[in-house]
Design a protein around this motif. Structure first.
Motif, PDB file in Angstrom:
ATOM      1  N   LYS A   1       5.800  18.820  -8.415  1.00  0.00           N
ATOM      2  CA  LYS A   1       5.530  19.689  -9.567  1.00  0.00           C
ATOM      3  C   LYS A   1       6.625  20.736  -9.699  1.00  0.00           C
ATOM      4  CE  LYS A   1       1.270  18.116 -10.243  1.00  0.00           C
ATOM      5  NZ  LYS A   1       0.381  18.082 -11.333  1.00  0.00           N
ATOM      6  N   ARG A   2       6.839  21.181 -10.945  1.00  0.00           N
ATOM      7  CA  ARG A   2       7.854  22.201 -11.229  1.00  0.00           C
ATOM      8  C   ARG A   2       7.200  23.465 -11.753  1.00  0.00           C
ATOM      9  NH1 ARG A   2      13.278  20.058 -13.017  1.00  0.00           N
ATOM     10  NH2 ARG A   2      13.273  17.893 -12.374  1.00  0.00           N
TER      11      ARG A   2
ATOM     12  N   CYS B   1      12.054  26.912 -10.534  1.00  0.00           N
ATOM     13  CA  CYS B   1      13.194  27.319 -11.346  1.00  0.00           C
ATOM     14  C   CYS B   1      12.989  28.809 -11.607  1.00  0.00           C
ATOM     15  CB  CYS B   1      13.233  26.518 -12.653  1.00  0.00           C
ATOM     16  SG  CYS B   1      14.612  26.945 -13.714  1.00  0.00           S
TER      17      CYS B   1
ATOM     18  N   THR C   1      14.646  23.772 -22.298  1.00  0.00           N
ATOM     19  CA  THR C   1      14.552  22.571 -21.459  1.00  0.00           C
ATOM     20  C   THR C   1      13.817  22.883 -20.166  1.00  0.00           C
ATOM     21  OG1 THR C   1      16.585  21.678 -22.394  1.00  0.00           O
ATOM     22  CG2 THR C   1      15.890  20.791 -20.257  1.00  0.00           C
ATOM     23  N   GLU C   2      14.156  24.008 -19.523  1.00  0.00           N
ATOM     24  CA  GLU C   2      13.469  24.390 -18.287  1.00  0.00           C
ATOM     25  C   GLU C   2      11.986  24.615 -18.542  1.00  0.00           C
ATOM     26  OE1 GLU C   2      17.247  26.579 -16.111  1.00  0.00           O
ATOM     27  OE2 GLU C   2      15.990  27.734 -17.496  1.00  0.00           O
TER      28      GLU C   2
ATOM     29  N   LEU D   1      10.115  23.230 -20.978  1.00  0.00           N
ATOM     30  CA  LEU D   1       9.460  21.954 -21.271  1.00  0.00           C
ATOM     31  C   LEU D   1       9.295  21.090 -20.025  1.00  0.00           C
ATOM     32  CD1 LEU D   1      11.124  21.123 -24.691  1.00  0.00           C
ATOM     33  CD2 LEU D   1       8.726  21.750 -24.297  1.00  0.00           C
ATOM     34  N   GLU D   2      10.179  21.234 -19.051  1.00  0.00           N
ATOM     35  CA  GLU D   2      10.089  20.456 -17.807  1.00  0.00           C
ATOM     36  C   GLU D   2       9.083  21.035 -16.823  1.00  0.00           C
ATOM     37  OE1 GLU D   2      14.136  20.393 -16.422  1.00  0.00           O
ATOM     38  OE2 GLU D   2      14.672  18.728 -17.750  1.00  0.00           O
ATOM     39  N   ALA D   3       8.616  22.249 -17.068  1.00  0.00           N
ATOM     40  CA  ALA D   3       7.731  22.937 -16.119  1.00  0.00           C
ATOM     41  C   ALA D   3       6.300  22.423 -16.206  1.00  0.00           C
ATOM     42  CB  ALA D   3       7.752  24.436 -16.379  1.00  0.00           C
ATOM     43  N   ASP D   4       5.705  22.236 -15.033  1.00  0.00           N
ATOM     44  CA  ASP D   4       4.281  21.905 -14.944  1.00  0.00           C
ATOM     45  C   ASP D   4       3.431  23.165 -14.914  1.00  0.00           C
ATOM     46  OD1 ASP D   4       4.505  18.954 -14.607  1.00  0.00           O
ATOM     47  OD2 ASP D   4       5.622  19.557 -12.817  1.00  0.00           O
TER      48      ASP D   4
ATOM     49  N   THR E   1      12.054  29.912 -27.469  1.00  0.00           N
ATOM     50  CA  THR E   1      11.434  28.671 -26.991  1.00  0.00           C
ATOM     51  C   THR E   1      10.177  28.252 -27.741  1.00  0.00           C
ATOM     52  OG1 THR E   1      10.121  29.829 -25.286  1.00  0.00           O
ATOM     53  CG2 THR E   1      12.329  29.052 -24.662  1.00  0.00           C
TER      54      THR E   1
ATOM     55  N   LYS F   1       3.861  20.902 -27.489  1.00  0.00           N
ATOM     56  CA  LYS F   1       4.310  20.059 -26.380  1.00  0.00           C
ATOM     57  C   LYS F   1       3.846  20.550 -25.012  1.00  0.00           C
ATOM     58  CE  LYS F   1       8.449  18.883 -28.952  1.00  0.00           C
ATOM     59  NZ  LYS F   1       9.896  19.075 -29.066  1.00  0.00           N
TER      60      LYS F   1
ATOM     61  N   ARG G   1      -0.890  23.582 -20.054  1.00  0.00           N
ATOM     62  CA  ARG G   1      -0.066  23.944 -18.888  1.00  0.00           C
ATOM     63  C   ARG G   1      -0.563  25.277 -18.324  1.00  0.00           C
ATOM     64  NH1 ARG G   1       5.387  21.506 -19.925  1.00  0.00           N
ATOM     65  NH2 ARG G   1       4.731  19.501 -20.778  1.00  0.00           N
TER      66      ARG G   1
END
Length: 152
Positions: free
Chosen positions: A2-3, A36, A46-47, A49-52, A76, A83, A87
């Motif tokens: 997980k991010r 991150c 991008t960071e 959107l990639e985060a869980d 953002t 999207k 979360r």
């Protein structure tokens, strides 16, 4: 794995010290999550959107969130719109006053993203004490543990 995206802004250093403590707590789950860690003006869509999971740290400025955190949201929000439903997120605020304006307004924006609050906001008034820094570390560790086991 997980991010977690840890986004924060500190002008005088107090919120930065809280962010360091939160990051130390997140690091306790390094086998299950990657972090991150970004100051708000450097964090990217991008960071995000990639985060869980997302953790936001802000100073209270004029009864509101810091301008850098607002800038992050401004940059953002529309690219991430629709999207990021569900979360988990957490918020920590370092306040000189009561901090409630910063909390209310960040939570309002988080609702717009579709995020769900995983932990109660952490509010520190004034200079963080050693006890508050320890609590911030535990808060970060709790977020990491909950995210890694799918609790949030």
């Amino acid at each position: 794995m997980k991010r977690v995206l840890l986004v924060w802004h500190s002008q005088g250093g107090r919120t930065g010290r809280l962010a360091e403590a939160v990051a130390a707590g997140l690091a306790q789950a390094a086998d299950e999550i990657t972090v991150c860690n970004r100051q708000a003006l450097q964090a990217t869509t991008t960071e995000l959107l990639e985060a869980d999971g997302i953790l936001i740290g802000t100073a209270e400025q004029f009864g509101y969130m810091s301008g850098a955190i607002k800038d992050f949201f401004d940059r953002t929000y529309y690219p991430a719109e629709g999207k990021m439903q569900g979360r988990p997120y957490g918020l920590f605020v370092c306040a000189g006053n009561d901090g409630q304006g910063a909390i209310v307004n960040v939570e309002r924006i988080a609702t717009g993203y579709g995020w769900k609050r995983a932990l109660p906001p952490m509010l520190v008034k004034g200079e963080p004490t050693p006890e508050q820094l320890n609590a911030a570390e535990e808060w970060g560790a709790t977020f990491a543990a909950g995210l890694s086991i799918g609790l949030f």
